[in-house]
Design an enzyme around this catalytic site. Structure first.
Site, short mmCIF file in Angstrom:
data_model
loop_
_atom_site.label_atom_id
_atom_site.label_comp_id
_atom_site.label_asym_id
_atom_site.label_seq_id
_atom_site.Cartn_x
_atom_site.Cartn_y
_atom_site.Cartn_z
N ARG A 188 0.86 -1.18 0.00
CA ARG A 188 0.00 0.00 0.00
C ARG A 188 0.90 1.23 0.00
NH1 ARG A 188 -3.42 -2.69 -1.64
NH2 ARG A 188 -5.49 -3.15 -0.80
N ASP A 215 4.38 -0.29 -6.94
CA ASP A 215 3.14 -0.63 -7.64
C ASP A 215 1.98 0.13 -7.00
OD1 ASP A 215 1.62 -2.25 -9.54
OD2 ASP A 215 0.79 -3.26 -7.79
N GLU A 243 -2.64 7.60 -4.85
CA GLU A 243 -2.97 6.99 -6.15
C GLU A 243 -4.44 7.09 -6.56
OE1 GLU A 243 -1.74 2.88 -5.16
OE2 GLU A 243 -3.80 2.26 -5.52
N HIS A 297 -0.66 -0.19 -9.77
CA HIS A 297 -1.40 -1.15 -8.94
C HIS A 297 -1.85 -2.36 -9.78
CE1 HIS A 297 -3.50 -1.13 -4.82
NE2 HIS A 297 -3.41 -2.37 -5.24
P1 NAD Z 1 -1.67 -11.24 4.98
O1 NAD Z 1 -2.69 -10.78 5.96
O2 NAD Z 1 -1.65 -12.67 4.57
O3 NAD Z 1 -0.21 -10.89 5.53
C1 NAD Z 1 0.13 -9.68 6.15
C2 NAD Z 1 1.29 -9.96 7.10
O4 NAD Z 1 1.72 -8.72 7.63
C3 NAD Z 1 0.90 -10.86 8.28
O5 NAD Z 1 1.83 -11.92 8.42
C4 NAD Z 1 0.94 -9.91 9.47
O6 NAD Z 1 1.32 -10.54 10.67
C5 NAD Z 1 1.98 -8.92 9.00
N1 NAD Z 1 1.93 -7.66 9.73
C6 NAD Z 1 0.86 -7.04 10.27
N2 NAD Z 1 1.23 -5.92 10.89
C7 NAD Z 1 2.58 -5.85 10.76
C8 NAD Z 1 3.54 -4.93 11.22
N3 NAD Z 1 3.22 -3.89 11.97
N4 NAD Z 1 4.83 -5.16 10.88
C9 NAD Z 1 5.18 -6.25 10.14
N5 NAD Z 1 4.31 -7.15 9.70
C10 NAD Z 1 3.02 -6.95 10.01
O7 NAD Z 1 -1.83 -10.28 3.73
P2 NAD Z 1 -1.32 -10.54 2.24
O8 NAD Z 1 -2.39 -11.25 1.48
O9 NAD Z 1 0.05 -11.10 2.27
O10 NAD Z 1 -1.30 -9.04 1.67
C11 NAD Z 1 -0.39 -8.09 2.17
C12 NAD Z 1 -0.77 -6.72 1.64
O11 NAD Z 1 -0.55 -6.69 0.22
C13 NAD Z 1 -2.27 -6.37 1.77
O12 NAD Z 1 -2.54 -5.79 3.02
C14 NAD Z 1 -2.48 -5.39 0.66
O13 NAD Z 1 -2.32 -4.08 1.15
C15 NAD Z 1 -1.35 -5.69 -0.35
N6 NAD Z 1 -1.84 -6.16 -1.66
C16 NAD Z 1 -1.45 -5.50 -2.78
C17 NAD Z 1 -1.88 -5.94 -4.02
C18 NAD Z 1 -1.45 -5.27 -5.31
O14 NAD Z 1 -2.04 -5.54 -6.36
N7 NAD Z 1 -0.44 -4.43 -5.30
C19 NAD Z 1 -2.73 -7.05 -4.11
C20 NAD Z 1 -3.11 -7.71 -2.93
C21 NAD Z 1 -2.67 -7.25 -1.70
#
Ligand code: NAD
Length: 330
Positions: A234, A258, A263, A295
């Protein structure tokens, strides 16, 4: 049941039309995003489906609640754009697609790294213009480099596996450790140590009050000179002004993003004939060592199929009064 889909792009419509047959839904597609001044469009709809840049704040929620909306179906994983407290007060449920293709995002993060490092985007243009010179195209081996992964959930774990496949030493930081990743040789360290030791840093944690601007001037000061930084999570994980300063001082040698903090009104739109007023983004765009995609990390056929079918199933559970498997709660 009446469903309004906001921020519809041709590919969204294509996938919803393909999969909607088994569901008893009357779908209206809106190209506009859902935000306070478009909330009036939700009249007569019980369900709205939104994406990452719709503004589901208190004002929007109060308006859509008055219109009778009972369910917000996010067709994405992140829910930082939704005021969950306001939803609860208005008795509106929220569902999301928690995992559609972690590999899609992780692979895109690696694509950014490889492109920035090996400069394939520049080589492509050069060769097409008959310029076969290698000057300034030199990269570095990823093999044996230290890759720091912030957030080792579904996407971060997929990224760790890819980085391991390249022969990298993988350091990780997460508030929850994964034993499976540790067994594969991923080493959990403090955030400071990760910043301090990594040649490449990839962000995969969600955006929340603890992670906003996790990359700012203080953390950049801790990084190795010449670091390659990638953000596919994000935009607001990064303080853009501080990163621009880091690029100018050459502390950050490469930046691949990305996602971008501001955005909303830019990404997913063709603005090629417009005057873009966002000076920070345009400054970023002017660096030769910055690569920005709009994105698109999620954007694969597999992910679109999963997003659409999970969203339709989420809505069907709500219609059937069943427990909501993918409900987002406060
Ligand atoms: P997920 O919930 O499986 O994993 C998130 C991880 O972050 C977890 O292991 C959690 O413990 C950890 N976390 C939470 N707070 C934290 C902190 N303060 N410090 C360090 N780690 C922390 O989520 P995911 O499916 O892996 O997705 C991650 C992020 O990717 C989403 O939140 C979303 O913002 C982003 N995303 C982007 C796209 C894109 O197209 N660019 C697509 C999907 C998701």
């Amino acid at each position: 049941m009446n469903l309004a889909i906001f921020s519809t792009k041709p590919y969204d419509k294509e996938y919803f039309e393909k999969f909607k047959k088994e569901y008893n839904l009357k779908i209206t597609y809106y190209e506009t995003s859902l935000q306070p001044n478009t909330a009036k469009l939700t009249k007569d709809f019980e369900v709205v489906c939104v994406f990452v840049n719709d503004t589901i704040d208190k004002k929007t929620i109060n308006s859509i609640a008055k219109n009778g909306v009972k369910l917000i179906a996010l067709r994405c994983a992140g829910f930082n754009n939704v005021d969950l407290e306001a939803c609860e007060k208005n008795n509106i449920k929220v569902v999301r697609v928690p995992a559609y293709s972690p590999e899609a995002v992780a692979e895109h993060a690696m694509a950014l790294i490889l492109t920035l490092n090996r400069k394939t985007h520049k080589a492509y243009n050069r060769v097409r213009e008959g310029n076969f010179s290698l000057t300034n195209l030199i990269g570095f081996n990823l093999n044996k480099k230290v890759v720091g992964v912030v957030g080792t959930g579904k996407i971060g774990a997929a990224f760790c596996n890819i980085a391991k496949g390249f022969g990298c030493e993988v350091l990780a930081y997460d508030i929850n450790k994964s034993e499976q990743l540790e067994e594969k040789g991923v080493q959990y360290v403090s955030l400071d140590e990760l910043f301090n030791k990594s040649d490449v840093i990839s962000l995969h944690c969600p955006l929340n009050e603890h992670t906003k601007h996790i990359v700012d001037k203080n953390s950049i000061a801790k990084m190795k000179k010449g670091v390659l930084l990638v953000n596919t999570s994000r935009g607001a994980l990064i303080n853009t002004k501080d990163v621009i300063a880091g690029l100018k001082s050459k502390k950050i040698a490469f930046l691949g993003i990305d996602v971008y903090e501001q955005e909303e009104n830019l990404f997913f739109n063709d603005l090629s004939e417009s005057i873009i007023k966002d000076d920070l983004l345009m400054r970023l765009n002017s660096f030769p060592n910055v690569l920005i995609t709009s994105h698109q990390a999620f954007f694969t056929k597999e992910a679109m199929t999963e997003i659409t079918t999970t969203t339709l199933n989420n809505i069907q559970e709500f219609i059937n009064n069943e427990e909501l498997t993918n409900e987002v709660k406060l």
